[in-house]
Design a protein around this motif. Structure first.
Motif, PDB file in Angstrom:
ATOM      1  N   UNK A  51     -20.415  -9.014  27.430  1.00 49.95           N
ATOM      2  CA  UNK A  51     -19.017  -9.150  27.023  1.00 49.95           C
ATOM      3  C   UNK A  51     -18.723  -8.239  25.825  1.00 49.95           C
ATOM      4  N   UNK A  52     -17.472  -7.766  25.702  1.00 47.80           N
ATOM      5  CA  UNK A  52     -17.131  -6.882  24.580  1.00 47.80           C
ATOM      6  C   UNK A  52     -17.444  -7.496  23.220  1.00 47.80           C
ATOM      7  N   UNK A 101      -7.910 -10.998  29.885  1.00 44.62           N
ATOM      8  CA  UNK A 101      -9.109 -11.635  29.321  1.00 44.62           C
ATOM      9  C   UNK A 101     -10.229 -10.615  29.140  1.00 44.62           C
ATOM     10  N   UNK A 102     -11.260 -11.025  28.395  1.00 44.22           N
ATOM     11  CA  UNK A 102     -12.491 -10.238  28.306  1.00 44.22           C
ATOM     12  C   UNK A 102     -13.373 -10.610  29.503  1.00 44.22           C
ATOM     13  N   UNK A 103     -13.846  -9.598  30.217  1.00 44.89           N
ATOM     14  CA  UNK A 103     -14.569  -9.839  31.471  1.00 44.89           C
ATOM     15  C   UNK A 103     -15.807  -8.956  31.535  1.00 44.89           C
ATOM     16  N   UNK A 104     -16.896  -9.511  32.045  1.00 40.76           N
ATOM     17  CA  UNK A 104     -18.087  -8.716  32.359  1.00 40.76           C
ATOM     18  C   UNK A 104     -18.659  -9.199  33.679  1.00 40.76           C
ATOM     19  N   UNK A 105     -19.265  -8.261  34.430  1.00 38.01           N
ATOM     20  CA  UNK A 105     -19.843  -8.567  35.734  1.00 38.01           C
ATOM     21  C   UNK A 105     -21.223  -7.930  35.817  1.00 38.01           C
ATOM     22  N   UNK A 106     -22.211  -8.684  36.317  1.00 35.14           N
ATOM     23  CA  UNK A 106     -23.578  -8.191  36.472  1.00 35.14           C
ATOM     24  C   UNK A 106     -24.053  -8.517  37.882  1.00 35.14           C
TER      25      UNK A 106
END
Length: 286
Positions: free
Chosen positions: A165-166, A133-138
């Motif tokens: 996210x990308x 999956x596409x993943x982002x973390x902040x």
């Protein structure tokens, strides 16, 4: 016909052949009691496991599904993201937000609210989600939490996670009651991590990311037990606060930490805005 309960019950001859009459010694009242031998089921006779009956009053909880995401895909709306955070309640460490766009053809099996999963299952799903999956973390640091309050810091992190996210999603589901100031449509769903697969995936990413960070902080700050309680206000953590005092990773305006600072400095920390201020004006905060 109504039979007098005091009169003995006569058992027909045929019925008597199928049941054994057992008299309890020394107890006349039990002279007419019938005991039927339980007949094993076909599954038990064959040596197969017999599924246990669900106790009365127990409600089965269905796992989160991908139904809402597919409904949007059918309408031509894609990408669709889910986002959630971990770590609003602890006394120490950051609040961590994650956003996830699942691949409709490779939705991991076993997705659920991260709180309902074991640590081993969360770790396994974390790796699978990151691989498919596409993943982002902040991360919203304790300094930001001290400055803005925990609610605004959480919403800031969630919004940044969506934008990181990308590919910018066209629709995002967020767990909770507060919508985000995103460039796409945002739908807040209370209890969403137990209903929507994308939010459940984000809750797992956020939880595992934060747990790993707290284990690293435990190496820098021995004695607090961060690797065990992950910064939550359990008795062991409160005892460490009393013995060792707060660290730079503690949230200064959370009551137990503020009390620890007061013992050290002999003064009350400066006032801060309501920790749970209404979400009006969130867009300006982010």
């Amino acid at each position: 016909m109504i039979r007098d309960s005091k009169q003995p019950i006569k058992v027909p001859a045929k019925a008597a052949g199928k049941a054994s009459i057992k008299k309890a010694p020394g107890n006349k009242a039990s002279s007419g009691k019938l005991e039927h031998a339980s007949k094993p089921s076909a599954e038990a006779a064959a040596g197969k496991a017999v599924p246990a009956k669900r106790p009365k009053g127990v409600i089965a909880v269905a796992p989160p599904g991908f139904r809402r995401e597919r409904a949007l895909i059918k309408r031509g709306i894609w990408p669709v993201a889910g986002c959630d955070e971990a770590g609003r309640g602890p006394l120490a460490g950051p609040v961590v937000a994650a956003a996830v766009v699942l691949d409709p053809k490779r939705v991991p099996k076993g997705l659920d609210d991260s709180k309902r999963l074991t640590a081993e299952k969360r770790e396994a799903l974390f790796e699978e989600i990151c691989a498919t999956a596409q993943v982002s973390v902040v991360y919203a640091s304790p300094e930001r939490i001290n400055r803005d309050n925990i609610l605004r810091a959480s919403l800031w992190a969630l919004t940044r996670a969506v934008h990181a996210l990308p590919e910018m999603p066209r629709h995002v589901f967020v767990d909770g009651r507060d919508r985000l100031a995103t460039k796409c449509d945002c739908e807040a769903v209370i209890g969403g991590d137990g209903l929507i697969a994308s939010i459940a995936a984000a809750s797992i990413i956020a939880k595992v990311s934060r747990d790993r960070l707290m284990c690293r902080l435990a190496e820098q700050c021995p004695g607090y037990g961060f690797e065990q309680h992950k910064g939550y206000g359990v008795p062991e953590h409160l005892d460490a606060l009393a013995r060792l005092g707060p660290t730079v990773h503690h949230r200064r305006f959370f009551a137990p930490v503020a009390a620890a600072w007061q013992r050290i400095e002999g003064a009350t920390p400066p006032p801060i805005r309501d920790l749970f201020a209404p979400s009006a004006g969130i867009e300006a905060a982010v």
